[in-house]
Design an enzyme around this catalytic site. Structure first.
Site, PDB file in Angstrom:
ATOM      1  N   CYS A 199      -6.045  12.806  12.626  1.00 20.62           N
ATOM      2  CA  CYS A 199      -6.715  11.524  12.391  1.00 20.62           C
ATOM      3  C   CYS A 199      -6.606  10.675  13.641  1.00 20.62           C
ATOM      4  CB  CYS A 199      -6.145  10.816  11.173  1.00 20.62           C
ATOM      5  SG  CYS A 199      -4.552  10.097  11.466  1.00 20.62           S
ATOM      6  N   ARG A 231      -5.123  10.397   3.966  1.00 20.42           N
ATOM      7  CA  ARG A 231      -4.148  11.468   4.169  1.00 20.42           C
ATOM      8  C   ARG A 231      -3.071  11.478   3.090  1.00 20.42           C
ATOM      9  NH1 ARG A 231      -3.733  13.996   8.692  1.00 20.42           N
ATOM     10  NH2 ARG A 231      -1.563  14.286   8.165  1.00 20.42           N
ATOM     11  N   ARG A 273      -0.726  14.675  13.007  1.00 16.99           N
ATOM     12  CA  ARG A 273      -0.180  14.477  11.656  1.00 16.99           C
ATOM     13  C   ARG A 273      -0.208  15.741  10.785  1.00 16.99           C
ATOM     14  NH1 ARG A 273      -1.995   8.814   9.270  1.00 16.99           N
ATOM     15  NH2 ARG A 273      -0.011   9.000   8.224  1.00 16.99           N
ATOM     16  N   LYS A 312       0.839  -1.213   0.000  1.00 19.34           N
ATOM     17  CA  LYS A 312       0.000   0.000   0.000  1.00 19.34           C
ATOM     18  C   LYS A 312       0.870   1.257   0.000  1.00 19.34           C
ATOM     19  CE  LYS A 312      -1.928   1.653   3.998  1.00 19.34           C
ATOM     20  NZ  LYS A 312      -1.592   3.067   4.239  1.00 19.34           N
ATOM     21  N   ASN A 313       1.836   1.310   0.927  1.00 19.12           N
ATOM     22  CA  ASN A 313       2.582   2.562   1.075  1.00 19.12           C
ATOM     23  C   ASN A 313       3.639   2.774   0.003  1.00 19.12           C
ATOM     24  OD1 ASN A 313       0.937   3.194   3.150  1.00 19.12           O
ATOM     25  ND2 ASN A 313       2.397   2.710   4.786  1.00 19.12           N
ATOM     26  N   ILE A 342       6.488   7.331  17.261  1.00 21.64           N
ATOM     27  CA  ILE A 342       6.229   8.054  16.008  1.00 21.64           C
ATOM     28  C   ILE A 342       4.954   8.881  16.100  1.00 21.64           C
ATOM     29  CG2 ILE A 342       5.928   7.834  13.488  1.00 21.64           C
ATOM     30  CD1 ILE A 342       8.655   6.830  14.372  1.00 21.64           C
ATOM     31  N   ARG A 374      -8.937  -0.549   3.650  1.00 19.16           N
ATOM     32  CA  ARG A 374      -7.995   0.464   3.167  1.00 19.16           C
ATOM     33  C   ARG A 374      -6.624  -0.152   2.907  1.00 19.16           C
ATOM     34  NH1 ARG A 374      -6.830   4.909   6.838  1.00 19.16           N
ATOM     35  NH2 ARG A 374      -5.473   5.267   5.073  1.00 19.16           N
ATOM     36  N   ASP A 420       3.716   0.866  12.221  1.00 21.18           N
ATOM     37  CA  ASP A 420       2.592   0.179  11.576  1.00 21.18           C
ATOM     38  C   ASP A 420       2.454  -1.279  12.024  1.00 21.18           C
ATOM     39  OD1 ASP A 420       1.997   2.498  10.284  1.00 21.18           O
ATOM     40  OD2 ASP A 420       2.926   1.942   8.383  1.00 21.18           O
TER      41      ASP A 420
HETATM   42  N1  EPU Z   1       5.251  15.024  10.942  1.00 24.89           N
HETATM   43  C1  EPU Z   1       5.181  16.379  11.209  1.00 24.89           C
HETATM   44  N2  EPU Z   1       5.037  17.227  10.154  1.00 24.89           N
HETATM   45  C2  EPU Z   1       4.978  16.804   8.862  1.00 24.89           C
HETATM   46  C3  EPU Z   1       5.049  15.428   8.600  1.00 24.89           C
HETATM   47  C4  EPU Z   1       5.195  14.546   9.663  1.00 24.89           C
HETATM   48  O1  EPU Z   1       5.231  16.790  12.356  1.00 24.89           O
HETATM   49  O2  EPU Z   1       4.863  17.647   7.957  1.00 24.89           O
HETATM   50  C5  EPU Z   1       5.389  14.074  12.057  1.00 24.89           C
HETATM   51  C6  EPU Z   1       4.174  13.133  12.174  1.00 24.89           C
HETATM   52  O3  EPU Z   1       3.114  13.704  12.868  1.00 24.89           O
HETATM   53  C7  EPU Z   1       4.780  11.921  12.869  1.00 24.89           C
HETATM   54  C8  EPU Z   1       6.205  11.877  12.284  1.00 24.89           C
HETATM   55  O4  EPU Z   1       6.460  13.186  11.771  1.00 24.89           O
HETATM   56  O5  EPU Z   1       4.839  12.153  14.235  1.00 24.89           O
HETATM   57  C9  EPU Z   1       6.428  10.865  11.191  1.00 24.89           C
HETATM   58  O6  EPU Z   1       5.345  10.892  10.267  1.00 24.89           O
HETATM   59  P1  EPU Z   1       5.531  10.594   8.720  1.00 24.89           P
HETATM   60  O7  EPU Z   1       5.427  11.862   7.964  1.00 24.89           O
HETATM   61  O8  EPU Z   1       6.751   9.766   8.496  1.00 24.89           O
HETATM   62  O9  EPU Z   1       4.229   9.710   8.417  1.00 24.89           O
HETATM   63  P2  EPU Z   1       3.442   9.725   7.053  1.00 24.89           P
HETATM   64  O10 EPU Z   1       4.378   9.926   5.942  1.00 24.89           O
HETATM   65  O11 EPU Z   1       2.261  10.603   7.166  1.00 24.89           O
HETATM   66  C10 EPU Z   1       3.724   7.179   6.513  1.00 24.89           C
HETATM   67  C11 EPU Z   1       2.816   6.007   6.278  1.00 24.89           C
HETATM   68  C12 EPU Z   1       2.136   5.640   7.588  1.00 24.89           C
HETATM   69  C13 EPU Z   1       3.237   5.279   8.601  1.00 24.89           C
HETATM   70  C14 EPU Z   1       4.218   6.444   8.758  1.00 24.89           C
HETATM   71  C15 EPU Z   1       5.387   6.136   9.666  1.00 24.89           C
HETATM   72  C16 EPU Z   1       2.162   6.261   3.982  1.00 24.89           C
HETATM   73  C17 EPU Z   1       1.089   6.558   3.000  1.00 24.89           C
HETATM   74  N3  EPU Z   1       1.830   6.364   5.270  1.00 24.89           N
HETATM   75  O12 EPU Z   1       2.901   8.229   7.004  1.00 24.89           O
HETATM   76  O13 EPU Z   1       1.343   4.479   7.332  1.00 24.89           O
HETATM   77  O14 EPU Z   1       2.663   4.975   9.852  1.00 24.89           O
HETATM   78  O15 EPU Z   1       4.731   6.820   7.469  1.00 24.89           O
HETATM   79  O16 EPU Z   1       6.102   5.051   9.201  1.00 24.89           O
HETATM   80  O17 EPU Z   1       3.263   5.914   3.603  1.00 24.89           O
HETATM   81  C18 EPU Z   1      -0.371   2.923   7.709  1.00 24.89           C
HETATM   82  O18 EPU Z   1      -0.030   2.357   6.667  1.00 24.89           O
HETATM   83  O19 EPU Z   1      -1.192   2.413   8.528  1.00 24.89           O
HETATM   84  C19 EPU Z   1       0.192   4.237   8.027  1.00 24.89           C
HETATM   85  C20 EPU Z   1      -0.349   5.056   8.917  1.00 24.89           C
END
Ligand code: EPU
Length: 417
Positions: free
Chosen positions: A116, A92, A121, A22-23, A327, A397, A305
């Site tokens: 969420c 998201r 996030r 998925k990711n 995280i 999802r 995850d």
């Molecule tokens: N963060 C910020 N500001 C930003 C972006 C992130 O403060 O602009 C913080 C987040 O709130 C969090 C940390 O940085 O505390 C890391 O978040 P990250 O941005 O890495 O998460 P993401 O990119 O939104 C992806 C996966 C998630 C997975 C996380 C962590 C995808 C589509 N989603 O999310 O997947 O948990 O990385 O590995 O790739 C899932 O599949 O169930 C899922 C939630």
């Protein structure tokens, strides 16, 4: 609304095949916006998040065609670079449209995703990085509007590692003028998959899998045929399910090298793993496991995850486990539901103290997010009696054919309306 019924207590036996990640597929689908040529993706999982992405792309004016697990995407013209709140609020990852739209079209308007079930996030890191590439960003009426005639390469450093942030900036920088260096980049395998796909389209990206990624901008990208990597979180989830119920299962298309932190913990808990055949993981468990301590971290650390699934497993393992979530600030929503099934869990800040119990008992439970939901499925598979899981749309999802795959392994699981 659908619910899932599970009659627990059957050890899992047999063989199943893991689906595309998925990711990985989500950012790669958005990467199609970077070219006016045809892109063909193989091993695309049949998931709600994929159909939401397809809907978003179609709203932008992109044509798509699905043929089982192959998806054709042609972004010949981008007519309307607008992602409305209706779609963004359900997924998201829609924010991943921002980088490629800006790079190819010079303009994007995307609804802000908001918080969420697992945390606030924010997307501030994505936006700051786009500004340093020369984008003009404004926020109003719940939308972010980004504009740039031509993005310009720069060196930027993420304050916190961000997976989709790294992907978004990589996709923005591939068509920028000059070289972009991303410091403190995320190292997840899905980022490498995206870069491999982009490089096949003609991009010049180096250093993925390390904390410094270098992207030399090119003038245009061409179409591509690309096979999506296997889903390491799906694989980890089935491994935990077998560890919990006991049994012996072969997972095909499972990439062990992406699962090291999970495999290490499962081995410590007493599971037998056989990795001798390429792209295959064989697991054997007596269902009697020892406690474990886990701390979630960015890759290659233990993935957030997989935290909920491991919590379900720790609930029935001998001794006390400590599980720390580093995280997301609110990723313990499954705890109350696991407690309703008899788990003994205390939360101290971001640490869950899990005292293993001899058995869980089936109960009606409520799914809150994707990984929390699947932890309840795992708990249901080992519990005495019947577990009834509500709000199962979360599972759709991110898990392709979950009931079919588990039934294939002998589980008593069915979806009812
Ligand atoms: N963060 C910020 N500001 C930003 C972006 C992130 O403060 O602009 C913080 C987040 O709130 C969090 C940390 O940085 O505390 C890391 O978040 P990250 O941005 O890495 O998460 P993401 O990119 O939104 C992806 C996966 C998630 C997975 C996380 C962590 C995808 C589509 N989603 O999310 O997947 O948990 O990385 O590995 O790739 C899932 O599949 O169930 C899922 C939630």
């Amino acid at each position: 609304m659908d619910k899932i019924l599970i009659r627990g207590g059957t050890p899992l036996q047999g063989e199943i095949t893991m689906s595309g990640a998925k990711n990985a597929v989500l950012p790669i689908l958005f990467a199609s916006l970077l070219t006016d040529e045809n892109c063909v993706y193989k091993n695309v999982p049949d998931l709600k998040d994929v159909s939401t992405t397809v809907k978003l792309l179609e709203n932008f004016g992109v044509s798509t065609k699905k043929d089982e697990n192959t998806l054709h995407v042609l972004a010949h013209n981008i007519e309307k670079p607008l992602a409305s709140y209706d779609l963004v609020k359900t997924m998201r990852a829609s924010v991943l449209a921002l980088g490629p739209l800006l790079a190819r079209h010079g303009y994007a308007r995307i609804a802000l995703p908001g918080g969420c079930a697992i945390g606030a996030r924010p997307i501030n890191l994505h936006l700051n990085a786009l500004v340093s590439l020369g984008a003009d960003i404004s926020l109003n009426e719940g939308y972010v509007t980004a504009q740039a005639k031509k993005l310009k390469g720069t060196t930027l450093c993420f304050e916190t590692t961000t997976v989709t942030g790294t992907e978004n900036i990589m996709m923005a920088a591939v068509l920028a003028e000059g070289t972009t260096i991303i410091e403190n980049a995320a190292k997840e395998p899905e980022i490498i998959d995206l870069a491999q796909c982009l490089n096949k389209m003609g991009a010049k990206i180096e250093g993925t899998g390390t904390s410094r990624i270098t992207i030399e901008g090119v003038s245009d990208l061409k179409g591509v045929e690309y096979e999506i990597m296997p889903d390491r979180i799906e694989t980890g989830t089935y491994l935990v399910a077998v560890a919990a119920t006991g049994g012996e299962v072969v997972l095909h298309n499972g990439e062990a090298k992406h699962l090291q932190s999970i495999l290490t913990k499962l081995t410590q808990m007493g599971v037998d793993l056989d990795l001798s055949v390429k792209n295959q993981i064989k697991i054997k468990s007596e269902g009697k496991l020892k406690s474990v301590n886990i701390k979630t971290e960015p890759y290659p650390g233990f993935p957030t995850d997989m935290q909920a699934q491991m919590m379900a497993l720790a609930s029935i393992s001998e001794g006390t486990s400590f599980i720390a979530e580093h995280i997301f600030e609110n990723r313990f929503m499954h705890v109350c539901e696991l407690q309703r099934m008899g788990a003994e869990i205390d939360i101290h800040g971001n640490v869950a103290q899990v005292k293993g119990v001899s058995h869980l008992k089936g109960a009606p439970v409520m799914a809150t997010d994707l990984r929390a939901s699947v932890s309840l499925v795992i708990a249901g598979l080992v519990a005495e009696g019947t577990t009834e899981i509500h709000r199962v749309y979360h599972l759709d999802r991110g898990y392709e054919a979950l009931e079919r795959k588990l039934s294939q392994l002998g589980a008593h699981i069915e979806r009812v309306s």
